[in-house]
Design a protein around this motif. Sequence first.
Motif, mmCIF file in Angstrom:
data_model
loop_
_atom_site.group_PDB
_atom_site.id
_atom_site.type_symbol
_atom_site.label_atom_id
_atom_site.label_comp_id
_atom_site.label_asym_id
_atom_site.label_seq_id
_atom_site.Cartn_x
_atom_site.Cartn_y
_atom_site.Cartn_z
ATOM 1 N N PHE A 134 0.858 -1.183 0.000
ATOM 2 C CA PHE A 134 0.000 0.000 0.000
ATOM 3 C C PHE A 134 0.891 1.228 0.000
ATOM 4 O O PHE A 134 1.705 1.433 0.907
ATOM 5 C CB PHE A 134 -0.926 0.049 1.214
ATOM 6 C CG PHE A 134 -1.741 1.318 1.266
ATOM 7 C CD1 PHE A 134 -2.762 1.533 0.359
ATOM 8 C CD2 PHE A 134 -1.455 2.311 2.194
ATOM 9 C CE1 PHE A 134 -3.495 2.715 0.370
ATOM 10 C CE2 PHE A 134 -2.180 3.493 2.216
ATOM 11 C CZ PHE A 134 -3.201 3.699 1.302
ATOM 12 N N ALA A 135 0.757 2.055 -1.038
ATOM 13 C CA ALA A 135 1.529 3.292 -1.167
ATOM 14 C C ALA A 135 0.670 4.455 -0.687
ATOM 15 O O ALA A 135 -0.357 4.767 -1.297
ATOM 16 C CB ALA A 135 1.956 3.506 -2.615
ATOM 17 N N GLY A 136 1.087 5.068 0.407
ATOM 18 C CA GLY A 136 0.306 6.150 0.990
ATOM 19 C C GLY A 136 0.399 7.445 0.210
ATOM 20 O O GLY A 136 1.326 7.663 -0.575
ATOM 21 N N ASN A 137 -0.565 8.305 0.428
ATOM 22 C CA ASN A 137 -0.592 9.628 -0.192
ATOM 23 C C ASN A 137 -0.005 10.675 0.736
ATOM 24 O O ASN A 137 0.107 10.463 1.944
ATOM 25 C CB ASN A 137 -2.027 10.033 -0.513
ATOM 26 C CG ASN A 137 -2.535 9.447 -1.796
ATOM 27 O OD1 ASN A 137 -2.953 8.288 -1.842
ATOM 28 N ND2 ASN A 137 -2.506 10.234 -2.861
ATOM 29 N N ASN A 138 0.359 11.820 0.176
ATOM 30 C CA ASN A 138 0.579 13.010 0.977
ATOM 31 C C ASN A 138 -0.810 13.569 1.267
ATOM 32 O O ASN A 138 -1.382 14.313 0.470
ATOM 33 C CB ASN A 138 1.427 14.026 0.210
ATOM 34 C CG ASN A 138 1.698 15.285 1.016
ATOM 35 O OD1 ASN A 138 1.105 15.499 2.066
ATOM 36 N ND2 ASN A 138 2.582 16.127 0.513
ATOM 37 N N ASP A 139 -1.366 13.157 2.393
ATOM 38 C CA ASP A 139 -2.771 13.447 2.678
ATOM 39 C C ASP A 139 -3.077 14.943 2.680
ATOM 40 O O ASP A 139 -4.198 15.356 2.376
ATOM 41 C CB ASP A 139 -3.164 12.848 4.030
ATOM 42 C CG ASP A 139 -3.073 11.330 4.041
ATOM 43 O OD1 ASP A 139 -3.150 10.731 2.954
ATOM 44 O OD2 ASP A 139 -2.919 10.748 5.128
ATOM 45 N N LYS B 280 4.080 1.608 2.629
ATOM 46 C CA LYS B 280 5.113 2.605 2.311
ATOM 47 C C LYS B 280 4.454 3.980 2.350
ATOM 48 O O LYS B 280 3.743 4.368 1.426
ATOM 49 C CB LYS B 280 5.691 2.329 0.916
ATOM 50 C CG LYS B 280 6.666 3.397 0.418
ATOM 51 C CD LYS B 280 7.982 3.347 1.145
ATOM 52 C CE LYS B 280 9.023 4.241 0.471
ATOM 53 N NZ LYS B 280 8.734 5.685 0.654
ATOM 54 N N PRO B 281 4.666 4.740 3.440
ATOM 55 C CA PRO B 281 4.073 6.081 3.500
ATOM 56 C C PRO B 281 4.703 7.011 2.470
ATOM 57 O O PRO B 281 5.827 6.800 2.020
ATOM 58 C CB PRO B 281 4.411 6.554 4.927
ATOM 59 C CG PRO B 281 4.861 5.341 5.668
ATOM 60 C CD PRO B 281 5.439 4.415 4.642
ATOM 61 N N HIS B 282 3.977 8.047 2.124
ATOM 62 C CA HIS B 282 4.543 9.089 1.272
ATOM 63 C C HIS B 282 5.705 9.739 2.020
ATOM 64 O O HIS B 282 5.639 9.917 3.260
ATOM 65 C CB HIS B 282 3.468 10.131 0.957
ATOM 66 C CG HIS B 282 3.875 11.148 -0.045
ATOM 67 N ND1 HIS B 282 4.675 12.232 0.274
ATOM 68 C CD2 HIS B 282 3.601 11.260 -1.373
ATOM 69 C CE1 HIS B 282 4.869 12.972 -0.801
ATOM 70 N NE2 HIS B 282 4.233 12.409 -1.818
ATOM 71 N N ARG C 243 5.195 11.074 10.375
ATOM 72 C CA ARG C 243 3.934 11.000 11.107
ATOM 73 C C ARG C 243 3.459 9.554 11.289
ATOM 74 O O ARG C 243 2.405 9.327 11.880
ATOM 75 C CB ARG C 243 2.837 11.792 10.378
ATOM 76 C CG ARG C 243 3.124 13.285 10.264
ATOM 77 C CD ARG C 243 2.102 13.977 9.384
ATOM 78 N NE ARG C 243 2.295 15.410 9.343
ATOM 79 C CZ ARG C 243 1.697 16.274 10.166
ATOM 80 N NH1 ARG C 243 0.839 15.825 11.065
ATOM 81 N NH2 ARG C 243 1.942 17.566 10.081
ATOM 82 N N VAL C 244 4.222 8.600 10.760
ATOM 83 C CA VAL C 244 3.804 7.199 10.795
ATOM 84 C C VAL C 244 4.755 6.394 11.669
ATOM 85 O O VAL C 244 5.975 6.515 11.555
ATOM 86 C CB VAL C 244 3.783 6.591 9.374
ATOM 87 C CG1 VAL C 244 3.372 5.125 9.425
ATOM 88 C CG2 VAL C 244 2.834 7.380 8.481
#
Length: 242
Positions: free
Chosen positions: A45-50, A94-96, A102-103
């Motif tokens: 899962f590739a996270g976004n810059n929320d 994988k966070p942005h 922040r993760v």
Amino acid sequence: EEEAADNVLKYLRESHLNRNVQTQSNDEIDQVKKRMNPQWPTVLFAGNNDFDSGFLPYDAHAQTFHSPLFENSTAAVAQLAALAETMHFNLIYKPHPAMSDRVSSEHLPIHVILAIDVDINRIIDLSDTVVTISSQVGYISCIRQKAVLTLGYNQLRGKGATYEAYSLELIPQQLMRSLQEGFTKEMKVHFLRHVAQLLCYELFDDLTPRPIRYGQLTKQAAQRIKHCIDSGSPKCLEKRLV
């Protein structure tokens, strides 16, 4: 045009070209491998810059144009983590890069494998399916010929190059399809056509030193911007530089 696009895709695949500098050597990816069950498929899962993806504030506009299901990447990870337990797959998060500080693994389900400082290309290659809400990692994954499941809206929506799930009920079904069928021949054809269209009509060459040139001439970009300013249309300026 499609032949030219194919050459560009091969170059991008082989060069690992990325706007963010990628970690070339560390042991984090080895730690990720150690936590994976070799008998199970692997989902990234590739996270976004929320804060920069139109998710926040999470209102009707955000749901309509960006993320119909999740108010942030963390909520999507929680949903996928629950599915990982019942469907038996490894889940890598994988966070942005803009969100990585922040993760923390302390705030994630214990079976979620957190990967922060790794080369995005290598972690994609390690996976069977890449899931994202609307991250441009979807493009990198298609370039690397990996199945992509999108849970939100970006430029790949409706192009026939990805699996799509815009309701909670569809996610398990589409995730299973992506794991079973992968990046199909039809998806490769559709993605190639999409890239050819982007190169011809949407993308401009930023003149970065590289062995091949692609995208429209910078002169044309300047003419486009001038035309948009003269016409007073803000939508005219929604074009990206390569």
